[in-house]
Design an enzyme around this catalytic site. Sequence first.
Site, PDB file in Angstrom:
ATOM      1  N   ARG A 172       5.717   4.379  -5.751  1.00 14.62           N
ATOM      2  CA  ARG A 172       5.449   3.505  -6.912  1.00 14.62           C
ATOM      3  C   ARG A 172       5.571   4.286  -8.215  1.00 14.62           C
ATOM      4  NH1 ARG A 172      -0.247   2.070  -5.711  1.00 14.62           N
ATOM      5  NH2 ARG A 172      -0.228   1.122  -7.763  1.00 14.62           N
TER       6      ARG A 172
ATOM      7  N   HIS B 141     -17.123   4.734  -6.653  1.00 10.66           N
ATOM      8  CA  HIS B 141     -15.792   5.156  -7.091  1.00 10.66           C
ATOM      9  C   HIS B 141     -15.628   4.834  -8.560  1.00 10.66           C
ATOM     10  CE1 HIS B 141     -11.547   6.105  -6.961  1.00 10.66           C
ATOM     11  NE2 HIS B 141     -11.350   5.035  -7.696  1.00 10.66           N
TER      12      HIS B 141
ATOM     13  N   SER C  93      -4.787   0.189  -3.015  1.00 12.93           N
ATOM     14  CA  SER C  93      -4.674   1.645  -2.919  1.00 12.93           C
ATOM     15  C   SER C  93      -6.054   2.309  -3.000  1.00 12.93           C
ATOM     16  CB  SER C  93      -3.765   2.145  -4.053  1.00 12.93           C
ATOM     17  OG  SER C  93      -3.826   3.540  -4.195  1.00 12.93           O
TER      18      SER C  93
ATOM     19  N   ASP D 152      -0.822   4.860   2.028  1.00 11.87           N
ATOM     20  CA  ASP D 152      -1.075   4.810   0.588  1.00 11.87           C
ATOM     21  C   ASP D 152      -0.492   6.027  -0.107  1.00 11.87           C
ATOM     22  OD1 ASP D 152      -2.410   3.981  -1.944  1.00 11.87           O
ATOM     23  OD2 ASP D 152      -3.448   5.880  -1.602  1.00 11.87           O
TER      24      ASP D 152
ATOM     25  N   LYS E  63      -8.673   3.888   0.446  1.00 16.44           N
ATOM     26  CA  LYS E  63      -9.214   5.239   0.570  1.00 16.44           C
ATOM     27  C   LYS E  63     -10.727   5.229   0.754  1.00 16.44           C
ATOM     28  CE  LYS E  63      -6.450   6.200  -2.912  1.00 16.44           C
ATOM     29  NZ  LYS E  63      -5.374   6.603  -3.793  1.00 16.44           N
TER      30      LYS E  63
END
Length: 433
Positions: A168, A82, A183, A161, A187
């Site tokens: 947010r 990621h 968050s 999320d 995922k």
Amino acid sequence: MRMVDLIAKKRDGHELSKQEINFIIEGYTSKGIPDYQMSAFSMAIFFQGMTKNERVYLTDAMVKSGDVIDLSEIDGIKVDKHSTGGVGDTTTLVLAPLVAAVGVPVAKMSGRGLGHTGGTIDKLESVPGFHVELNNEEFVRLVNENKIAVIGQSANLTPADKNLYGLRDVTATVDSIPLIASSIMSKKIAAGADAIVLDVKTGDGAFMKNLDDASDLAEAMVDIGNGVGRKTMAIISDMSQPLGFAIGNSLEVKEAIDTLVGKGPADLHELCLTLGSYMVTLAGKANDINEARKMLEDVMESGKALEVFKTFLSSQGGDASVIDDPTQLPTAKYKVEVLAKRAGYISKITASQIGTAAMLLGAGRKTKESTIDLAVGLVLKKKIGDHVDNNESLVTIHSNSKDVDEVIRLIQDAYSIVDEQVETPALIYKEVV
Ligand code: URA
Ligand code: CA
């Protein structure tokens, strides 16, 4: 349990239990807890932070709020990567086939998203016919056969999320390390990875503008991953200037092809080898990162990495002949050079402004409804440390519109040119394990 008491507990700096955090996330997902209470709770976290345990509980609760992808039918250790995002980050397009070529299973769930360019799926759709509409059996079969497949994001992945991130965004609570870390990690974990390599970017073009914040985020994510039983490590890499030369969908596919055969831009090449080495090591295919790196260099040189990319594209309906002949990829009508207004050395390229320029051309989405022009984008001719002559090209604009004055202005403004020689910035600042 009452939500108001839990908000007060967090507001006053006390640690919440696993049961309490589960109560909040389950209640929020089933709409029993309203947005206004969740907003107050997020703001309490913003000011009070979260302990290591709380972060793990929150992530775990968000994972369980929706579908959890089961990749157990796929042989081997599934490693995902990621990146926290930047400008012209072409790494996924390179890394997926590269590590698959040494036998690491790449079962990637990917999205489109907003940004300067499209997401990985948009970029891959530059290849005519390519699609990600696979059912689960096909997905698993392709990964087992080819070691690589990409599927679109499941609509019901981490709904907690999705809702919380939206909330947010409008309550000034995005910039909280525990909330960002849980968050992102929720995922990745819901998508089924056994192990995770994180590329946390720092600099003007990144979410985290300085090294301290990037380090805190990296440590928070590594702790969460390991805390929920997924081997996780991170590197912190530079995003003070765009990565590689290309920013734009088909332009980045072309850049990925070059990089897969070892002929890519130096920074992109090095970052892919570094991240790839960690992925191969975590997957248990090499004893250490040096051995892993050698394996990756070998498949670049032998052409195997590019072969895997072709097989992957054609297995998902793509016309892989464009790999041998990239002129078949979507191509923009006009090419315009952006010229330097003076001679000297490049000392700065404001990545965020370059990203905006690519977006203005149509390479990315401003809103969820925008359509992307896969052909357009920018190719940088000069990076930090390079010398430029007066009136020499800094950037080539690939556009489908003749009117590029605003784009030229943004690019010229993004580049700083000085008399003294300038050192190339470091690419990788540190690793976090
Ligand atoms: N990206 C995410 O997915 N979540 C955040 O909270 C911030 C950035
Ligand atoms: Ca790039």
